[in-house]
Design a protein around this motif. Structure first.
Motif, PDB file in Angstrom:
ATOM      1  N   GLY A  66     -29.340  31.102 -21.558  1.00 51.24           N
ATOM      2  CA  GLY A  66     -29.857  28.966 -21.261  1.00 51.24           C
ATOM      3  C   GLY A  66     -28.271  29.080 -22.847  1.00 51.24           C
ATOM      4  N   GLY A  67     -29.219  29.563 -24.224  1.00 51.81           N
ATOM      5  CA  GLY A  67     -28.228  29.196 -24.864  1.00 51.81           C
ATOM      6  C   GLY A  67     -26.683  29.459 -24.985  1.00 51.81           C
ATOM      7  N   LEU A  68     -26.278  30.408 -24.119  1.00 53.71           N
ATOM      8  CA  LEU A  68     -24.636  30.809 -24.433  1.00 53.71           C
ATOM      9  C   LEU A  68     -24.160  30.473 -23.079  1.00 53.71           C
ATOM     10  N   ALA A  84     -28.828  20.204 -25.686  1.00 55.38           N
ATOM     11  CA  ALA A  84     -29.581  21.308 -25.243  1.00 55.38           C
ATOM     12  C   ALA A  84     -29.561  22.017 -26.246  1.00 55.38           C
ATOM     13  N   LEU A  85     -28.953  22.517 -26.922  1.00 56.73           N
ATOM     14  CA  LEU A  85     -28.353  23.586 -27.965  1.00 56.73           C
ATOM     15  C   LEU A  85     -30.153  23.085 -28.602  1.00 56.73           C
ATOM     16  N   GLY A  86     -29.665  21.956 -29.211  1.00 59.69           N
ATOM     17  CA  GLY A  86     -30.856  22.006 -30.655  1.00 59.69           C
ATOM     18  C   GLY A  86     -32.194  22.155 -29.399  1.00 59.69           C
ATOM     19  N   PHE A  87     -32.816  22.002 -28.755  1.00 60.69           N
ATOM     20  CA  PHE A  87     -33.650  22.201 -28.254  1.00 60.69           C
ATOM     21  C   PHE A  87     -34.288  23.713 -28.361  1.00 60.69           C
ATOM     22  N   LEU A  88     -33.181  23.896 -27.572  1.00 60.09           N
ATOM     23  CA  LEU A  88     -32.790  25.818 -27.917  1.00 60.09           C
ATOM     24  C   LEU A  88     -33.596  26.013 -28.966  1.00 60.09           C
TER      25      LEU A  88
END
Length: 372
Positions: free
Chosen positions: A32-34, A70-74
């Motif tokens: 998901g991060g990618l 979203a990247l911050g959540f990951l």
């Protein structure tokens, strides 16, 4: 008032009911991060290379901002060790995920993992806890701010969500840098400064107009999304001397597709019980909590939680939320706050005018002493 228990007390009772695999890292979350990273880079390159009316960059700015959040959540999940466990890889991936928010992994683990999680909602030791009335009345600027009518304060407070995370992160850097081992401080400093070097270099490359759409607007959007969650995590809950997640934390409910996009960040009580468990398993943790302690558990629809934040003042006085401007007091979750019928307790104030005057006078005395 219900007896408080530590997060370890709850975790010990629930752990036997969780599958063993729940305590293993889940590297599949990186896919998901990618995806977010690829979309971010593609959108940034499109704005950087394509010259059109800036108006057409707005949709791309919104997409980049959503990806930043979203990247911050990951990154939050990675740095809790629930995605990978190898320390250097965990910190590297966490740094990449937090790069848009310019927060270093070492600082985050010190501030968030080792301090906020250990001292959640402690009025003195939790760096993220909203201040008490006593603390607010000791600061001249805040005394002036809290003379404003509540609707005005609420409006500007919600506007400030668009930059609160970045400002608070910078403040945490100043607060905690001196607590690191002197040998580690250069690394902490580099983790904080390198993302900004990147964004300043981007400004030099594309110029101020495109930079606004490539970074500034997305950063504001990311702050807004992240802080919309963070502001509901604890600010409707009371301060607690014992770190009891069922008393001091709130889980918000959002549509399933939002949970997928945001890595189940809405499950906050569950996260405080098991920060070392992947958020993939938080729905199961929630089910177990509601089976054992349904009367203690706090959950609320996300929009309703934000509405409750708008309608209630923020300073704490004992277990209440109080408005220094007019003396009204409101309950907190578990202490009289009804999200469906938010009312002030004018006739049952937790403090009176004499108390407020005393606090303001003491604050002015302390400021005067510092000025001498």
């Amino acid at each position: 008032m219900k007896e408080l228990h530590s997060f370890g007390w709850y975790a010990a009772k629930l752990k036997p009911d969780l599958p063993k695999k729940a305590f293993n890292p889940v590297p599949e979350r990186l896919w998901g991060g990618l995806a977010y990273l690829l979309v971010t880079v593609a959108a940034l390159m499109t704005i950087g290379i394509v010259d059109v009316n800036p108006f057409f960059y707005i949709p791309l700015s919104l997409i980049i901002g959503a990806c930043f959040a979203a990247l911050g959540f990951l990154g939050h999940e990675i740095l809790h060790g629930t995605v990978v466990r190898t320390p250097w890889l965990r910190d590297f991936l966490g740094a990449v995920a937090f790069w848009p928010l310019s927060t270093g992994p070492k600082l985050w683990r010190k501030w968030h993992n080792l301090t906020h999680h250990v001292h959640t909602q402690h009025e003195e030791h939790d760096p993220d806890a909203w201040p008490t009335l006593d603390r607010i009345m000791k600061i001249r600027l805040l005394r002036w701010v809290y003379r404003l009518p509540h609707p005005v304060r609420a409006f500007f407070s919600f506007c400030s969500l668009s930059f609160q995370f970045s400002v608070h992160s910078l403040n945490m850097f100043v607060v905690y840098l001196k607590e690191f081992n002197p040998k580690k401080r250069p690394a902490v400093f580099m983790e904080a400064i390198l993302p900004w070097v990147t964004w300043i270099a981007l400004l030099v490359w594309v110029g101020p107009v495109k930079w606004i759409f490539m970074f500034l607007i997305p950063l504001l959007i990311a702050n807004l999304i992240v802080m919309a969650y963070i502001s509901t995590n604890h600010r409707l809950n009371p301060t607690t001397e014992i770190n009891d997640p069922l008393a001091n934390s709130l889980t918000v409910t959002v549509p399933k597709w939002v949970d997928v996009l945001h890595f189940n960040f809405s499950y906050h009580t569950e996260h405080h019980l098991f920060p070392g468990v992947s958020s993939k398993y938080y729905p199961l943790v929630k089910q177990l909590i509601k089976e054992r302690w349904p009367e203690r558990y706090h959950e609320m629809r996300f929009d309703k939680a934000l509405t409750a934040l708008w309608l209630t003042p923020r300073p704490y006085y004992n277990k209440e939320l109080v408005d220094p401007n007019n003396g009204n007091s409101f309950g907190t979750l578990g202490h009289g706050l009804d999200p469906d019928n938010i009312k002030s307790s004018i006739s049952e104030k937790m403090y009176n005018t004499e108390t407020l005057v005393s606090l303001m006078t003491e604050g002015k005395k302390q400021e005067h002493a510092k000025d001498q």
